[in-house]
Design a protein around this motif. Structure first.
Motif, PDB file in Angstrom:
ATOM      1  N   ARG A 234       0.865  -1.185   0.000  1.00  0.00           N
ATOM      2  CA  ARG A 234       0.000   0.000   0.000  1.00  0.00           C
ATOM      3  C   ARG A 234       0.893   1.223   0.000  1.00  0.00           C
ATOM      4  N   ILE A 235       0.509   2.218  -0.786  1.00  0.00           N
ATOM      5  CA  ILE A 235       1.236   3.485  -0.841  1.00  0.00           C
ATOM      6  C   ILE A 235       0.480   4.522  -0.014  1.00  0.00           C
ATOM      7  N   CYS A 236       1.206   5.226   0.840  1.00  0.00           N
ATOM      8  CA  CYS A 236       0.584   6.292   1.623  1.00  0.00           C
ATOM      9  C   CYS A 236       0.248   7.454   0.694  1.00  0.00           C
ATOM     10  N   PRO A 237      -1.006   7.922   0.710  1.00  0.00           N
ATOM     11  CA  PRO A 237      -1.389   9.028  -0.172  1.00  0.00           C
ATOM     12  C   PRO A 237      -0.775  10.377   0.213  1.00  0.00           C
ATOM     13  N   TYR A 238      -0.252  10.507   1.426  1.00  0.00           N
ATOM     14  CA  TYR A 238       0.364  11.762   1.849  1.00  0.00           C
ATOM     15  C   TYR A 238       1.841  11.839   1.481  1.00  0.00           C
ATOM     16  N   CYS A 239       2.593  10.797   1.826  1.00  0.00           N
ATOM     17  CA  CYS A 239       4.057  10.873   1.669  1.00  0.00           C
ATOM     18  C   CYS A 239       4.605   9.928   0.601  1.00  0.00           C
ATOM     19  N   SER A 240       3.744   9.127   0.005  1.00  0.00           N
ATOM     20  CA  SER A 240       4.114   8.186  -1.064  1.00  0.00           C
ATOM     21  C   SER A 240       5.049   7.071  -0.622  1.00  0.00           C
ATOM     22  N   THR A 241       5.133   6.807   0.669  1.00  0.00           N
ATOM     23  CA  THR A 241       5.913   5.662   1.140  1.00  0.00           C
ATOM     24  C   THR A 241       5.201   4.383   0.717  1.00  0.00           C
ATOM     25  N   LEU A 242       5.953   3.457   0.153  1.00  0.00           N
ATOM     26  CA  LEU A 242       5.422   2.153  -0.223  1.00  0.00           C
ATOM     27  C   LEU A 242       5.650   1.196   0.936  1.00  0.00           C
ATOM     28  N   TYR A 243       4.551   0.706   1.509  1.00  0.00           N
ATOM     29  CA  TYR A 243       4.624  -0.283   2.579  1.00  0.00           C
ATOM     30  C   TYR A 243       4.344  -1.652   1.983  1.00  0.00           C
ATOM     31  N   ARG A 244       5.212  -2.617   2.306  1.00  0.00           N
ATOM     32  CA  ARG A 244       5.062  -3.986   1.814  1.00  0.00           C
ATOM     33  C   ARG A 244       4.869  -4.923   3.003  1.00  0.00           C
ATOM     34  N   TYR A 245       3.876  -5.778   2.904  1.00  0.00           N
ATOM     35  CA  TYR A 245       3.609  -6.763   3.953  1.00  0.00           C
ATOM     36  C   TYR A 245       4.626  -7.889   3.875  1.00  0.00           C
ATOM     37  N   ASN A 246       5.232  -8.209   5.016  1.00  0.00           N
ATOM     38  CA  ASN A 246       6.170  -9.320   5.132  1.00  0.00           C
ATOM     39  C   ASN A 246       5.692 -10.179   6.306  1.00  0.00           C
ATOM     40  N   PRO A 247       5.092 -11.346   6.032  1.00  0.00           N
ATOM     41  CA  PRO A 247       4.533 -12.166   7.114  1.00  0.00           C
ATOM     42  C   PRO A 247       5.586 -12.714   8.080  1.00  0.00           C
ATOM     43  N   LYS A 248       6.861 -12.599   7.747  1.00  0.00           N
ATOM     44  CA  LYS A 248       7.926 -13.072   8.643  1.00  0.00           C
ATOM     45  C   LYS A 248       8.216 -12.076   9.763  1.00  0.00           C
ATOM     46  N   LEU A 249       7.705 -10.856   9.627  1.00  0.00           N
ATOM     47  CA  LEU A 249       7.938  -9.816  10.630  1.00  0.00           C
ATOM     48  C   LEU A 249       6.804  -9.782  11.637  1.00  0.00           C
ATOM     49  N   ASN A 250       7.101  -9.378  12.872  1.00  0.00           N
ATOM     50  CA  ASN A 250       6.017  -9.164  13.835  1.00  0.00           C
ATOM     51  C   ASN A 250       5.508  -7.725  13.685  1.00  0.00           C
ATOM     52  N   ALA A 251       4.516  -7.367  14.450  1.00  0.00           N
ATOM     53  CA  ALA A 251       3.846  -6.062  14.307  1.00  0.00           C
ATOM     54  C   ALA A 251       4.749  -4.876  14.618  1.00  0.00           C
ATOM     55  N   HIS A 252       5.875  -5.110  15.261  1.00  0.00           N
ATOM     56  CA  HIS A 252       6.741  -4.005  15.677  1.00  0.00           C
ATOM     57  C   HIS A 252       8.093  -4.001  14.975  1.00  0.00           C
ATOM     58  N   GLU A 253       8.222  -4.800  13.920  1.00  0.00           N
ATOM     59  CA  GLU A 253       9.469  -4.848  13.167  1.00  0.00           C
ATOM     60  C   GLU A 253       9.293  -4.192  11.805  1.00  0.00           C
ATOM     61  N   THR A 254      10.360  -3.612  11.302  1.00  0.00           N
ATOM     62  CA  THR A 254      10.370  -3.070   9.949  1.00  0.00           C
ATOM     63  C   THR A 254      11.691  -3.419   9.274  1.00  0.00           C
ATOM     64  N   VAL A 255      11.657  -3.479   7.974  1.00  0.00           N
ATOM     65  CA  VAL A 255      12.869  -3.646   7.165  1.00  0.00           C
ATOM     66  C   VAL A 255      12.844  -2.526   6.144  1.00  0.00           C
ATOM     67  N   PRO A 256      13.804  -1.605   6.182  1.00  0.00           N
ATOM     68  CA  PRO A 256      14.910  -1.507   7.120  1.00  0.00           C
ATOM     69  C   PRO A 256      14.424  -1.194   8.537  1.00  0.00           C
ATOM     70  N   PRO A 257      15.249  -1.513   9.531  1.00  0.00           N
ATOM     71  CA  PRO A 257      14.849  -1.285  10.918  1.00  0.00           C
ATOM     72  C   PRO A 257      14.661   0.202  11.236  1.00  0.00           C
ATOM     73  N   GLY A 258      13.895   0.458  12.284  1.00  0.00           N
ATOM     74  CA  GLY A 258      13.745   1.824  12.787  1.00  0.00           C
ATOM     75  C   GLY A 258      12.514   2.558  12.300  1.00  0.00           C
ATOM     76  N   GLY A 259      11.612   1.886  11.566  1.00  0.00           N
ATOM     77  CA  GLY A 259      10.441   2.555  11.030  1.00  0.00           C
ATOM     78  C   GLY A 259       9.231   2.591  11.942  1.00  0.00           C
TER      79      GLY A 259
END
Length: 81
Positions: A49-74
């Motif tokens: 999903r792309i954020c309509p405000y900032c155009s960040t593309l978020y990709r679902y990764n089922p290997k991650l938990n709800a508090h993890e991001t790749v790259p880290p720190g998001g």
């Protein structure tokens, strides 16, 4: 689920995309004070999903938990009030 907070993600570093482990979340653009309105995004059956405000593309990764991001720190972690 009652009591579960919706995770808030940011892209302060300006990455092309961010992998996350949830399909329902809030995007805030960058860290305060440079954040945009915190908006709820739902991927539904999609994997990204792309954020309509900032155009960040978020990709679902089922290997991650709800508090993890790749790259880290998001993940935005609000300190005590």
């Amino acid at each position: 689920m009652a009591g579960d907070a919706t995770p808030h993600f940011h892209n302060t570093e300006g990455h092309r995309s961010i992998e996350i482990g949830v399909k329902e979340f809030m995007c805030m653009g960058a860290l305060p004070p440079n954040d945009h309105p915190h908006i709820f995004l739902d991927m539904g059956e999609d994997e990204e999903r792309i954020c309509p405000y900032c155009s960040t593309l978020y990709r679902y990764n089922p290997k991650l938990n709800a508090h993890e991001t790749v790259p880290p720190g998001g993940l935005f972690e609000d300190g005590p009030a």
